[in-house]
Design an enzyme around this catalytic site. Structure first.
Site, PDB file in Angstrom:
ATOM      1  N   GLU A  33      30.477  35.959  20.536  1.00 53.90           N
ATOM      2  CA  GLU A  33      29.572  34.906  20.964  1.00 53.90           C
ATOM      3  C   GLU A  33      29.752  33.751  19.891  1.00 53.90           C
ATOM      4  O   GLU A  33      29.140  34.342  18.968  1.00 53.90           O
ATOM      5  CB  GLU A  33      28.455  35.352  21.597  1.00 53.90           C
ATOM      6  CG  GLU A  33      28.143  35.508  23.114  1.00 53.90           C
ATOM      7  CD  GLU A  33      29.208  35.619  24.166  1.00 53.90           C
ATOM      8  OE1 GLU A  33      29.891  34.510  24.279  1.00 53.90           O
ATOM      9  OE2 GLU A  33      29.127  36.403  24.966  1.00 53.90           O
ATOM     10  N   THR A  35      32.194  32.502  18.594  1.00 55.34           N
ATOM     11  CA  THR A  35      33.061  32.786  17.670  1.00 55.34           C
ATOM     12  C   THR A  35      34.352  31.782  17.891  1.00 55.34           C
ATOM     13  O   THR A  35      35.315  31.752  17.051  1.00 55.34           O
ATOM     14  CB  THR A  35      33.471  34.251  17.427  1.00 55.34           C
ATOM     15  OG1 THR A  35      33.610  34.748  18.727  1.00 55.34           O
ATOM     16  CG2 THR A  35      32.370  34.807  16.921  1.00 55.34           C
ATOM     17  N   GLY A 122      27.427  33.944  34.295  1.00 57.22           N
ATOM     18  CA  GLY A 122      28.350  34.128  33.183  1.00 57.22           C
ATOM     19  C   GLY A 122      29.521  34.887  33.322  1.00 57.22           C
ATOM     20  O   GLY A 122      30.027  35.293  32.281  1.00 57.22           O
ATOM     21  N   SER A 124      32.385  33.775  34.867  1.00 56.55           N
ATOM     22  CA  SER A 124      33.720  32.821  35.192  1.00 56.55           C
ATOM     23  C   SER A 124      34.199  32.903  36.512  1.00 56.55           C
ATOM     24  O   SER A 124      35.476  33.277  36.530  1.00 56.55           O
ATOM     25  CB  SER A 124      34.715  33.074  34.008  1.00 56.55           C
ATOM     26  OG  SER A 124      33.953  32.917  32.972  1.00 56.55           O
ATOM     27  N   SER A 125      33.380  32.390  37.391  1.00 60.44           N
ATOM     28  CA  SER A 125      34.009  32.479  38.698  1.00 60.44           C
ATOM     29  C   SER A 125      35.183  31.331  38.845  1.00 60.44           C
ATOM     30  O   SER A 125      36.134  31.320  39.526  1.00 60.44           O
ATOM     31  CB  SER A 125      32.991  32.309  39.920  1.00 60.44           C
ATOM     32  OG  SER A 125      32.155  31.050  39.534  1.00 60.44           O
ATOM     33  N   SER A 126      34.716  30.311  38.143  1.00 58.66           N
ATOM     34  CA  SER A 126      35.954  29.060  38.116  1.00 58.66           C
ATOM     35  C   SER A 126      37.066  29.511  37.381  1.00 58.66           C
ATOM     36  O   SER A 126      38.196  29.332  38.176  1.00 58.66           O
ATOM     37  CB  SER A 126      35.295  27.759  37.262  1.00 58.66           C
ATOM     38  OG  SER A 126      35.107  28.240  35.888  1.00 58.66           O
ATOM     39  N   GLU A 159      40.244  22.693  34.000  1.00 59.86           N
ATOM     40  CA  GLU A 159      38.717  22.486  33.693  1.00 59.86           C
ATOM     41  C   GLU A 159      38.789  21.041  32.750  1.00 59.86           C
ATOM     42  O   GLU A 159      37.785  20.170  33.189  1.00 59.86           O
ATOM     43  CB  GLU A 159      38.274  23.439  32.731  1.00 59.86           C
ATOM     44  CG  GLU A 159      38.227  24.849  33.584  1.00 59.86           C
ATOM     45  CD  GLU A 159      36.935  25.272  34.039  1.00 59.86           C
ATOM     46  OE1 GLU A 159      36.202  24.354  34.224  1.00 59.86           O
ATOM     47  OE2 GLU A 159      36.904  26.313  34.651  1.00 59.86           O
ATOM     48  N   ASP A 171      38.201  32.487  28.929  1.00 58.92           N
ATOM     49  CA  ASP A 171      37.747  33.048  30.395  1.00 58.92           C
ATOM     50  C   ASP A 171      39.232  33.053  31.160  1.00 58.92           C
ATOM     51  O   ASP A 171      39.395  34.006  31.879  1.00 58.92           O
ATOM     52  CB  ASP A 171      36.912  31.984  31.172  1.00 58.92           C
ATOM     53  CG  ASP A 171      35.672  31.818  30.526  1.00 58.92           C
ATOM     54  OD1 ASP A 171      35.440  32.698  29.602  1.00 58.92           O
ATOM     55  OD2 ASP A 171      34.609  30.941  30.748  1.00 58.92           O
ATOM     56  N   TYR A 221      24.597  23.279  22.258  1.00 61.85           N
ATOM     57  CA  TYR A 221      25.642  23.885  22.222  1.00 61.85           C
ATOM     58  C   TYR A 221      26.573  22.903  21.032  1.00 61.85           C
ATOM     59  O   TYR A 221      27.142  23.405  19.755  1.00 61.85           O
ATOM     60  CB  TYR A 221      26.551  23.947  23.303  1.00 61.85           C
ATOM     61  CG  TYR A 221      28.099  24.043  23.054  1.00 61.85           C
ATOM     62  CD1 TYR A 221      28.467  25.657  23.009  1.00 61.85           C
ATOM     63  CD2 TYR A 221      28.821  23.255  23.100  1.00 61.85           C
ATOM     64  CE1 TYR A 221      29.894  25.947  22.749  1.00 61.85           C
ATOM     65  CE2 TYR A 221      30.158  23.632  22.927  1.00 61.85           C
ATOM     66  CZ  TYR A 221      30.652  24.915  22.746  1.00 61.85           C
ATOM     67  OH  TYR A 221      32.048  25.364  22.647  1.00 61.85           O
TER      68      TYR A 221
END
Length: 384
Positions: A33, A35, A122, A124-126, A159, A171, A221
């Site tokens: 994560e 990374t 978390g 990743s449906s998109s 995206e 993803d 973030y």
């Protein structure tokens, strides 16, 4: 997800005929994560939950799309100015546009789709939605077939260019390249990848969803990303070959400890250790050593909570419960500040762990967490 259900809705909303059915999965990330933007490794796998879409060319110059889950119908053209307003439809439109940019002669089509990827967990449906349509349009309209890597990049570009999210490639990559019984180590710098066996007999993989998302995620973030860049800049003065924290070790970091803030030091310490943990987990999986895998997951959670500071009270609480129940491995999954823990649980401890987690979490926070069992499965494919 039921093909027949999607097909019945497609028949009802369109001309009574059927088309082709495609599917793509959501994903988990076992370890690795924060990374990706540090040039390191991630370690995702596709799961047995995803998106299914039925698609049939309609001989027109527009797309007629029905979201079964939202009960919403949208039509849009295929030119740049035809972008639909509905956010879910922009994903499909974006994929169409990105495929056209790559030379695929996309024509109008009718489509209905539905998914069973839990939203906000978390998984990743998109990306599952993008990968489904990229794979399908390539199959239906692509004379010169686009390779799988480019299909993943189509989802990522969708995206970036149509949904306003500057995501990495993980993803979409996991959704397209998923393989039953295997996780994928992706080198985020070179984009080289390798499959590793993940067949945890006697264990189950389960997500426990805190059903919380804290608002500071995006600004926090960016701040953490800046910390990593600050440390790289300091190390680069004496090691000009360094590009990312992936190129650094703890000796290099300690050498600049006096030049960077305590906060920046902590962030870099976590990332350097996490990149190594991904490699350690790969070695452990090749030996079938799931106890070491679990230990590394706990180490990741501790690092994300105490060094990278992207956990939250609810996630730390779920991690503590897992440890108390003897769960082999547990950690926050994803960017942090909410979402799920991912847990590697021995079969005989599963019922006790889930019951305890639900009871203690509700007692403390006044609501129950959601629980999702996941199995590592195949990536994008045509079903019929």
């Amino acid at each position: 997800m039921d093909i027949e259900f999607v097909r019945s809705r497609f028949i009802k909303h369109f001309d009574g005929t059927t088309g082709s059915v495609y599917a793509s999965p959501g994903r988990i990330n076992l370890i690795g994560e924060h990374t990706d933007y540090n040039g390191g490794f991630v370690f995702p796998g596709a799961v047995d939950k995803g998106m299914i879409a039925e698609i049939k060319p309609n001989g027109k110059d527009k797309v007629c799309a029905y979201s079964i889950d939202l009960k919403d119908y949208v039509e849009f053209g295929l030119n740049e100015e035809d972008a639909p307003k509905a956010s879910w439809a922009r994903y499909i439109f974006g994929v169409c546009r990105e495929m056209i940019k790559r030379g695929v002669d996309v024509k109008g089509f009718n489509t209905a789709f539905a998914g069973d990827v839990p939203l906000g967990a978390g998984m990743s449906s998109s990306a599952a939605l993008e990968s489904t349509y990229a794979f399908a349009l390539n199959d239906l309209f692509g004379d010169n077939k686009i390779d799988k890597f480019e299909l993943a990049k189509v989802g990522q570009a969708t995206e970036h260019n149509y949904c306003g999210v500057k995501c990495g490639i993980m993803d979409q990559f996991a959704s397209v390249f998923g393989k039953e019984g295997s996780l994928i180590r992706l080198d985020c710098r070179s984009l080289e990848y390798q499959y590793f066996p993940f067949k945890p007999e006697g264990y189950r993989l389960v997500l426990v969803d805190s059903v919380v998302k804290h608002e500071l995620a995006s600004s926090a973030y960016n701040k953490r990303r800046q910390s990593c860049e600050n440390v790289v800049a300091a190390i680069k003065k004496t090691h000009p070959e360094v590009e990312f924290l992936r190129d650094c070790n703890m000796e290099m970091l300690n050498a600049v400890k006096g030049e960077v803030s305590e906060e920046d030091y902590m962030r870099a310490e976590y990332v350097i250790e996490e990149i190594q943990r991904v490699l350690d987990v790969c070695d452990a999986l090749e030996k079938g050593d799931y106890e070491t895998v679990g230990q590394k997951m706990y180490e990741t959670h501790h690092g994300m909570s105490k060094l990278y500071e992207v956990s939250c009270e609810e996630l730390d609480f779920l991690n503590d419960i897992a440890f108390d129940c003897g769960v082999t491995g547990s950690r926050v999954m994803g960017g942090g500040f909410g979402g799920c823990t991912i847990n590697l649980v021995k079969n005989e401890l599963y019922e006790t762990f889930i019951t305890t987690a639900k009871e203690r979490f509700k007692e403390k926070f006044g609501r129950s967490p959601k629980v999702y069992d996941v199995v590592i499965s195949d990536g994008s494919r045509k079903l019929c």
